[in-house]
Design an enzyme around this catalytic site. Structure first.
Site, PDB file in Angstrom:
ATOM      1  N   LYS A 252     116.251  -7.513  54.689  1.00  0.00           N
ATOM      2  CA  LYS A 252     114.836  -7.184  54.824  1.00  0.00           C
ATOM      3  C   LYS A 252     113.955  -8.428  54.793  1.00  0.00           C
ATOM      4  CE  LYS A 252     113.677  -6.293  49.948  1.00  0.00           C
ATOM      5  NZ  LYS A 252     112.671  -7.340  49.797  1.00  0.00           N
TER       6      LYS A 252
ATOM      7  N   ASP B 237     105.944  -6.014  50.618  1.00  0.00           N
ATOM      8  CA  ASP B 237     107.368  -5.966  50.286  1.00  0.00           C
ATOM      9  C   ASP B 237     107.579  -5.019  49.100  1.00  0.00           C
ATOM     10  OD1 ASP B 237     110.046  -6.558  50.351  1.00  0.00           O
ATOM     11  OD2 ASP B 237     109.861  -8.487  49.332  1.00  0.00           O
ATOM     12  N   GLU B 238     108.757  -4.424  49.014  1.00  0.00           N
ATOM     13  CA  GLU B 238     109.107  -3.523  47.897  1.00  0.00           C
ATOM     14  C   GLU B 238     108.037  -2.443  47.696  1.00  0.00           C
ATOM     15  OE1 GLU B 238     111.966  -3.790  46.769  1.00  0.00           O
ATOM     16  OE2 GLU B 238     112.629  -5.861  46.626  1.00  0.00           O
TER      17      GLU B 238
ATOM     18  N   ARG C 198     124.366  -4.507  43.617  1.00  0.00           N
ATOM     19  CA  ARG C 198     124.256  -5.944  43.328  1.00  0.00           C
ATOM     20  C   ARG C 198     125.588  -6.637  43.613  1.00  0.00           C
ATOM     21  NH1 ARG C 198     119.911  -6.129  44.587  1.00  0.00           N
ATOM     22  NH2 ARG C 198     120.308  -3.940  45.074  1.00  0.00           N
TER      23      ARG C 198
END
Length: 751
Positions: free
Chosen positions: A35, A221-222, A603
């Site tokens: 992203k 973002d996010e 992760r």
């Protein structure tokens, strides 16, 4: 500008995101799907299409993300253009604008920014006025409550109107006084930076149009992490041109307790009906097995945007599930597995141990030290939160914002000058009566009859010193000048005179801050102290930690978001701990816990270990544990071990041969054993986990009292035995039956 370079190396979905320049765009970006690449190349493409960089606003949630974004964009279009971008965190960008327009909302441009410690300190002073011997009010629940009210944009007047019960009325009074003291100190807390941005934009159409035209293209973002205030501010800014691009992943929305509203991303199409939706689903990070596990879990959530990650990476190793007797064995096994990974050629900084609550790190740390494995904890004491650094920052703050009474209170008697709490109280009374800042009241100390002798002299000298250096920095700022100021204050001499290892460490920390200031001045010759204080006040723990050194990393799952490691351990996979269960778990809470597990799993790049214990000491008692329901949601064909002990892989079923402690003997010794309950990091964990009620109590608990426990809910005390720290309460809870709890840790509330 090399347009071919901007479009190079993008997959079809990323290319579509980069080329879709106008109108509202929602980019659903799965974990590890590139992203940041899509976002930075999109900004570069905007500039390639003649959009001036200063008309582009890019908002992030961490300084680290903003820095990476700027560096990548500079690599594509050159630093000469990239430097004009408005790119940074919500708080840093909004505070920059608020300094420009401060006078329009009743502040001056040198306002202070209060971090959590500053806010807590101020609230503690206010709460002291409400406390008496029969009533205790805890500061952390109050601070969390006020932060929550601000996140929901509920003003002091609105809350006071709604406050019907006694506790809410107390909160309303404290909230009102807290806001009054902030305004008087020319200070804003973190929540105010968001709220006051909205106040500013709504202050006049002229101001709103100014910033709508300044930011013709907005990227966020996010986006799944935005709260109500951030959502409204962005919507106000984007409403004129509608060129808004938001990037996010609803499956990684894990900050509901901090005010984040997942509906902002789920309902983006409702806010912008003509928006374009682009899905980034190719994962570049993880193996096929890890992605299959992640998908197997997250598909159980009902509230989500449809997507399925895929990868061209290898199938990879199976996921190991380890059953352990208790948290000590869990820690031992993790340590030995870390050593095995090192023997395979891994480096320590390629490995992370994740856990749901900070308290879990204790057993892990003990074992890692025993095994001589160096580690760092992300979520420990930040450099900027150390006492000596906070003291020095308070001194510096007074040079640019003399109205900051918190900074004055922290520095006036540090080092001791003979100006104690009694003198400070008299000074504050006088300052309040005259409408003065505390440091200005020092200049009139001769008019305060209660302050005489050494205290009066100390106040006069202190104010004169601050005034002298305030004038000096107007002539030119330098690290040497600040060093001289600190020397004259006596702070440096104090630590030298103590002459202990700890004091020398503190002195070195102060010197490191001065080095940092000098570097900042060299890199930003036009900047002033206000800008320096702003940038350090907005540093987060993840921004500050250097994960490049050869250390094993320990952190909570919340903190791990945005990071990746070749090897990931997730400890404490037990019902009640993960998912964390309080009285009862609502659908929204369970789905957020599942998203948090999804974040932890994704992760991992190559290897994932999941561990759980059959028994665990928590909340003052030894509890029998059951494997997390999330483990059952993982497809069995990607697991190395079964959940039942009979089918566990032989590598993990054997008891450790060295440092082994007989489990039964250990169990006997634990009859009177209790562990301090989790000291949750409030920047990472839900307020419900650490605040309980307002801790307003009137008398000791007795058998027969009905009580509430933060984990087990309602119950009745059957008996109380023991004394002091060994006092236990036997409680029958509606939800889990009878429990024996250590009272000093159980935090039972009478109901």
């Amino acid at each position: 500008m090399d347009n071919e370079k901007i479009l190079q190396g993008l997959n079809p979905a990323q290319l579509e995101a980069v080329k879709s320049l106008n109108g509202p765009v929602l980019i659903i970006a799965g974990a590890g799907s590139g992203k940041t690449k899509a976002l930075t190349h999109r900004i570069a493409n905007l500039i390639a299409h003649n959009v001036p960089p200063h008309n582009i606003l890019a908002l992030t949630f961490t300084n680290k993300a903003a820095k990476e974004m700027k560096e990548r964009i500079a690599g594509l279009i050159g630093q000469d253009k990239a430097k004009f971008l408005w790119a940074g965190t919500f708080h840093s960008i909004f505070s920059r604008i608020l300094r420009i327009e401060a006078d329009k909302i009743g502040f001056n441009s040198n306002f202070s920014i209060y971090d959590t410690d500053d806010s807590t300190s101020l609230l503690r002073k206010i709460i002291a006025n409400f406390a008496n011997q029969s009533r205790k009010i805890s500061v952390n629940p109050i601070r969390s409550k006020i932060s929550g009210l601000k996140n929901q944009m509920i003003t002091t007047k609105e809350f006071a109107t709604k406050a019907m019960v006694a506790d809410d009325k107390i909160v309303a009074d404290i909230y009102r006084l807290y806001e009054f003291e902030l305004q008087k100190s020319n200070a804003m807390d973190f929540d105010d930076l968001l709220l006051n941005m909205i106040v500013l934009l709504r202050s006049s159409k002229e101001v709103l149009h100014k910033y709508q035209n300044a930011f013709k293209y907005i990227l966020v973002d996010e986006y799944q992490d935005t709260n109500k205030a951030q959502y409204i501010a962005v919507k106000l800014l984007a409403s004129a041109h509608q060129n808004i691009c938001v990037v996010g992943d609803d499956a990684q929305s894990i900050y509901r307790w901090r005010g984040a509203d997942i509906s902002n991303i789920l309902e983006f199409n409702k806010d912008y009906p003509y928006s374009k939706v682009i899905r980034l689903e190719q994962n570049y990070r993880s193996t096929k097995n890890i992605l299959k596990a992640a998908h197997g879990v997250i598909r159980n959530n009902k509230n989500q945007l449809p997507k399925k990650l895929w990868t061209e990476n290898d199938t990879g190793e199976l996921i190991d599930v380890l059953q352990c007797a208790d948290e000590k064995e869990e820690a031992f096994r993790l340590s030995t597995l870390v050593q095995k990974e090192l023997q395979k050629g891994r480096k320590l900084n390629e490995i992370v141990i994740l856990y749901r609550t900070n308290a879990q790190s204790l057993a892990l740390e003990n074992s890692l030290r025993t095994h001589n494995l160096p580690y760092i904890i992300v979520g420990g004491i930040s450099f900027y939160k150390r006492k000596e650094i906070k003291d020095v920052i308070a001194y510096i703050t007074l040079l640019v914002n003399p109205y900051d009474n918190e900074a004055f209170t922290r520095s006036i008697n540090e080092p001791p000058r003979g100006f104690g709490q009694t003198s400070l109280r008299h000074l504050k009374d006088y300052a309040d009566s005259k409408g003065l800042a505390l440091i200005n009241a020092c200049k009139e100390v001769d008019k305060i009859p209660e302050i005489r002798g050494k205290a009066a002299a100390a106040a006069t000298v202190f104010a004169a010193m601050v005034n002298e250096y305030t004038n000096k920095i107007k002539e030119g700022l330098s690290a040497n000048l600040i060093s001289s100021y600190l020397e004259e204050s006596g702070v440096l001499d104090m630590y030298n005179e103590i002459a202990s290892e700890d004091s020398y460490d503190r002195l070195e920390n102060i010197k490191q801050l001065l080095i940092d200031l000098e570097s900042y001045i060299q890199d930003n010759p036009q900047a002033d102290l206000t800008e320096y204080l702003q940038q350090i006040s907005l540093v987060s723990d993840v921004d500050e930690k250097n994960l490049d050194g050869n250390n094993l990393t320990l952190m909570t799952l919340h903190t791990a978001k945005g990071l990746e490691f070749p090897v990931v351990f997730i400890a404490g996979m037990e019902n009640g701990l993960f998912p964390l269960i309080r009285d009862r778990i609502e659908l929204e809470e369970e789905e957020e816990e599942r998203r948090l597990f999804y974040v932890g799993v994704t992760r991992a790049k190559e290897k994932l270990y999941l561990t759980y214990a059959l028994r665990r000491a928590k909340f003052g008692e030894i509890s029998s544990q059951k494997p997390s329901k999330f483990l059952r949601e993982i497809p069995s064909d990607v697991l190395q071990t079964a959940l039942s002990t009979g089918r566990t892989n032989s590598e993990f079923t054997g008891r450790p041969t060295q440092n082994r402690i007989n489990y039964n003997a250990r169990q006997e010794r634990r009859e009177n054993y209790s562990q301090i309950p989790p000291d949750y990091d409030e920047s990472q964990l839900p307020p419900e986990e650490h605040q309980g009620n307002m801790s307003i109590t009137n008398s000791p608990l007795q058998p027969g009292d009905k009580v509430h426990h933060s984990n087990f809910g309602r119950g009745i005390i059957l008996k109380i035995e023991g004394f002091g720290q060994q006092k236990k309460a036997t409680v029958r809870f509606d939800s889990v039956g009878t429990k024996s709890l250590m009272m000093q840790f159980a935090k039972l509330q009478r109901i």
